[in-house]
Design a protein around this motif. Structure first.
Motif, short mmCIF file in Angstrom:
data_model
loop_
_atom_site.label_atom_id
_atom_site.label_comp_id
_atom_site.label_asym_id
_atom_site.label_seq_id
_atom_site.Cartn_x
_atom_site.Cartn_y
_atom_site.Cartn_z
N THR A 1 -10.86 18.95 -18.05
CA THR A 1 -12.29 18.95 -17.71
C THR A 1 -12.93 20.33 -17.74
O THR A 1 -14.07 20.47 -17.30
CB THR A 1 -12.48 18.34 -16.32
OG1 THR A 1 -11.66 19.05 -15.38
CG2 THR A 1 -12.09 16.88 -16.30
N CYS A 2 -12.22 21.34 -18.23
CA CYS A 2 -12.77 22.69 -18.30
C CYS A 2 -12.68 23.18 -19.75
O CYS A 2 -11.59 23.18 -20.34
CB CYS A 2 -12.02 23.63 -17.38
SG CYS A 2 -12.08 23.16 -15.63
N VAL B 1 -16.60 26.34 -18.47
CA VAL B 1 -17.61 25.28 -18.62
C VAL B 1 -17.03 23.94 -18.17
O VAL B 1 -16.05 23.45 -18.73
CB VAL B 1 -18.09 25.19 -20.07
CG1 VAL B 1 -19.17 24.10 -20.20
CG2 VAL B 1 -18.63 26.53 -20.55
N ARG B 2 -17.66 23.35 -17.17
CA ARG B 2 -17.18 22.08 -16.61
C ARG B 2 -17.74 20.93 -17.44
O ARG B 2 -18.95 20.80 -17.63
CB ARG B 2 -17.61 21.94 -15.15
CG ARG B 2 -16.94 20.82 -14.39
CD ARG B 2 -17.22 20.94 -12.89
NE ARG B 2 -16.47 19.98 -12.11
CZ ARG B 2 -16.92 18.77 -11.77
NH1 ARG B 2 -18.13 18.40 -12.14
NH2 ARG B 2 -16.17 17.96 -11.04
N THR B 3 -16.84 20.10 -17.94
CA THR B 3 -17.23 18.93 -18.72
C THR B 3 -16.94 17.66 -17.92
O THR B 3 -16.35 17.71 -16.85
CB THR B 3 -16.44 18.88 -20.04
OG1 THR B 3 -15.05 18.68 -19.76
CG2 THR B 3 -16.62 20.16 -20.84
N ALA B 4 -17.35 16.54 -18.46
CA ALA B 4 -17.03 15.27 -17.82
C ALA B 4 -15.53 15.01 -17.90
O ALA B 4 -14.86 15.47 -18.82
CB ALA B 4 -17.80 14.14 -18.49
N GLN B 5 -15.02 14.26 -16.94
CA GLN B 5 -13.65 13.77 -17.02
C GLN B 5 -13.65 12.54 -17.93
O GLN B 5 -14.23 11.51 -17.60
CB GLN B 5 -13.13 13.37 -15.64
CG GLN B 5 -11.81 12.61 -15.66
CD GLN B 5 -10.60 13.50 -15.57
OE1 GLN B 5 -10.18 13.85 -14.49
NE2 GLN B 5 -10.03 13.85 -16.71
N VAL B 6 -13.04 12.68 -19.09
CA VAL B 6 -12.88 11.53 -20.00
C VAL B 6 -11.58 10.85 -19.64
O VAL B 6 -10.53 11.49 -19.55
CB VAL B 6 -12.87 11.98 -21.47
CG1 VAL B 6 -12.63 10.78 -22.38
CG2 VAL B 6 -14.18 12.67 -21.83
N MET B 7 -11.62 9.55 -19.43
CA MET B 7 -10.42 8.80 -19.10
C MET B 7 -10.39 7.51 -19.90
O MET B 7 -11.42 6.86 -20.08
CB MET B 7 -10.37 8.48 -17.60
CG MET B 7 -9.08 7.76 -17.20
SD MET B 7 -8.97 7.42 -15.41
CE MET B 7 -9.92 5.89 -15.31
N TYR B 8 -9.21 7.16 -20.39
CA TYR B 8 -8.98 5.87 -21.04
C TYR B 8 -8.17 4.98 -20.09
O TYR B 8 -7.24 5.45 -19.44
CB TYR B 8 -8.14 5.99 -22.32
CG TYR B 8 -8.62 6.92 -23.39
CD1 TYR B 8 -9.91 7.46 -23.40
CD2 TYR B 8 -7.76 7.25 -24.44
CE1 TYR B 8 -10.31 8.30 -24.42
CE2 TYR B 8 -8.16 8.10 -25.46
CZ TYR B 8 -9.44 8.63 -25.44
OH TYR B 8 -9.82 9.47 -26.46
N GLU B 9 -8.50 3.72 -20.07
CA GLU B 9 -7.65 2.69 -19.46
C GLU B 9 -7.29 1.68 -20.55
O GLU B 9 -8.18 1.19 -21.25
CB GLU B 9 -8.35 1.97 -18.31
CG GLU B 9 -8.42 2.76 -17.03
CD GLU B 9 -9.06 1.97 -15.90
OE1 GLU B 9 -8.88 2.37 -14.74
OE2 GLU B 9 -9.75 0.96 -16.17
N VAL B 10 -6.01 1.39 -20.67
CA VAL B 10 -5.55 0.39 -21.63
C VAL B 10 -4.70 -0.64 -20.89
O VAL B 10 -3.77 -0.27 -20.18
CB VAL B 10 -4.70 1.01 -22.76
CG1 VAL B 10 -4.45 -0.02 -23.86
CG2 VAL B 10 -5.37 2.26 -23.32
N VAL B 11 -5.04 -1.91 -21.04
CA VAL B 11 -4.26 -2.98 -20.43
C VAL B 11 -3.40 -3.62 -21.51
O VAL B 11 -3.90 -4.20 -22.47
CB VAL B 11 -5.17 -4.04 -19.78
CG1 VAL B 11 -4.32 -5.14 -19.15
CG2 VAL B 11 -6.08 -3.40 -18.73
N TRP B 12 -2.08 -3.49 -21.34
CA TRP B 12 -1.13 -4.04 -22.30
C TRP B 12 -0.66 -5.41 -21.82
O TRP B 12 -0.22 -5.57 -20.69
CB TRP B 12 0.07 -3.08 -22.44
CG TRP B 12 -0.32 -1.72 -22.90
CD1 TRP B 12 -0.52 -0.61 -22.13
CD2 TRP B 12 -0.60 -1.32 -24.24
NE1 TRP B 12 -0.89 0.46 -22.91
CE2 TRP B 12 -0.94 0.05 -24.21
CE3 TRP B 12 -0.57 -1.99 -25.47
CZ2 TRP B 12 -1.26 0.76 -25.36
CZ3 TRP B 12 -0.89 -1.28 -26.62
CH2 TRP B 12 -1.23 0.08 -26.56
#
Length: 349
Positions: A195-196, A231-242
């Motif tokens: 995030t930086c 520089v602080r950016t958004a926290q990008v997160m993926y969730e995947v349901v298997w």
């Protein structure tokens, strides 16, 4: 990083600093324009979502929104590409079968894919407190260690986790390796990017050096960015349901280990990783990140953004450019990989 009751918090909060949306599956194939640009095929199978300008090269000078004719993501101005490796089940006779993804909570009718989060603050905060900078055209990043086969190897990437889902909304406890028991509702993987940003480079040779996690603490605790990456950016997160449920009735290893393996041969789970190529149109992402908004509107009203229906998301697909069987019972994983359980063991033949 406790995510217990995540969905309850999201639904209950009148205003929350998070945007959550789904992207249906665009294509599944051995192409990786970030780590192996131009290679057809790349080394292992990926699932890709987002804009249909996705290709084996992905020239960073190209205008992804202009090159795309559709996106498999809910936001119509998001032509980014997001991808992860594919999960396989390894039977006791040594053959492999692909594990399909499910549409996440609220998106059950989606054609597999990923759920994407852009977070300005911790997801359990009741209001937006921070202003973060959206990524720029040409930006891309990678997180994880494909070669990791031990907890020590994966320690740098403790933000990549698994949840053995006993209920559909379960988000805890999290582990860094594969769950070793049968999971009633499947396995969820979470991929949280740094995030930086260094504020200068849109990419780096390892696709990670231009980004950093906070200097101390975590994104969720409001840890400060290091001076090298201010520089602080958004926290990008993926969730995947298997959808591991179909394999719960089959024989599992007698030694209590997991029968699942990533498409690059990792049978430990420690090699989990994710790729991201930014492709939002114009200032669409910054508009969304700048407005405190309610989860019920997902910032669309406040940012004047548009979303599309799940059937329209599902219609945005690509034909694979690599012609090979990835879905049948296979003697080896596509690319010639076999399950690798420990450092030095044979992962490829």
């Amino acid at each position: 990083m406790r995510w217990t009751g995540l969905l309850t918090l999201v639904f209950a909060a009148p205003s929350i600093a998070v945007v959550r949306f789904h992207c249906s599956q665009l294509v599944v194939q051995r192409v990786d324009p970030l780590v192996e640009p131009g290679s057809i095929p790349s080394s292992h199978v990926h699932q890709i979502v987002g804009g249909n300008s996705f290709n084996a090269s992905m020239d960073p000078q190209k205008d992804m929104p202009a090159e795309s004719t559709c996106t498999s993501c809910q936001f119509t101005e998001d032509f980014s590409n997001y991808w992860t490796a594919i999960l396989y089940f390894r039977a006791q006779n040594g053959s492999y079968k692909r594990v399909h993804q499910l549409g996440n909570n609220q998106f059950e009718t989606a054609n597999g894919g990923l759920t994407i989060y852009y977070m300005q603050d911790a997801i359990y905060d009741q209001a937006q407190k921070s202003r973060v900078t959206a990524f720029k055209p040409g930006f891309r990043m990678f997180v994880g260690n494909v070669s990791a086969r031990t907890l020590e190897d994966a320690a740098r990437f403790r933000q990549l986790t698994y949840v053995c889902m006993e209920t559909w909304t379960m988000r805890a406890p999290e582990t860094m390796g594969f769950p070793t028991r049968k999971c009633k509702e499947g396995i969820m993987t979470s991929v949280r990017f740094p995030t930086c940003w260094d504020g200068k480079n849109l990419d780096s040779p390892d696709h990670m050096g231009h980004m950093s996690y906070p200097e101390t603490g975590t994104f969720e605790s409001g840890g400060p960015c290091p001076a090298s990456h201010p520089v602080r950016t958004a926290q990008v997160m993926y969730e995947v349901v298997w959808d591991t449920k179909p394999f719960n009735t089959l024989d599992w290893p007698a030694d209590g280990s997991s029968p699942f393996v990533w498409s690059f041969g990792d049978a430990t789970g420690y090699g989990n990783h994710g790729d991201y190529v930014f492709g939002w149109k114009g200032d669409a992402l910054q508009r969304i990140l700048d407005v405190p908004c309610t989860f019920s509107t997902n910032c669309t009203r406040e940012s004047q953004s548009k979303i599309q229906s799940i059937p329209n998301m599902n219609q945005c697909t690509q034909q694979p450019v690599v012609g090979e069987d990835i879905d049948g019972w296979l003697d080896a994983l596509p690319g010639g990989y076999h399950a690798q359980y420990a450092p030095g063991s044979a992962g490829m033949r």
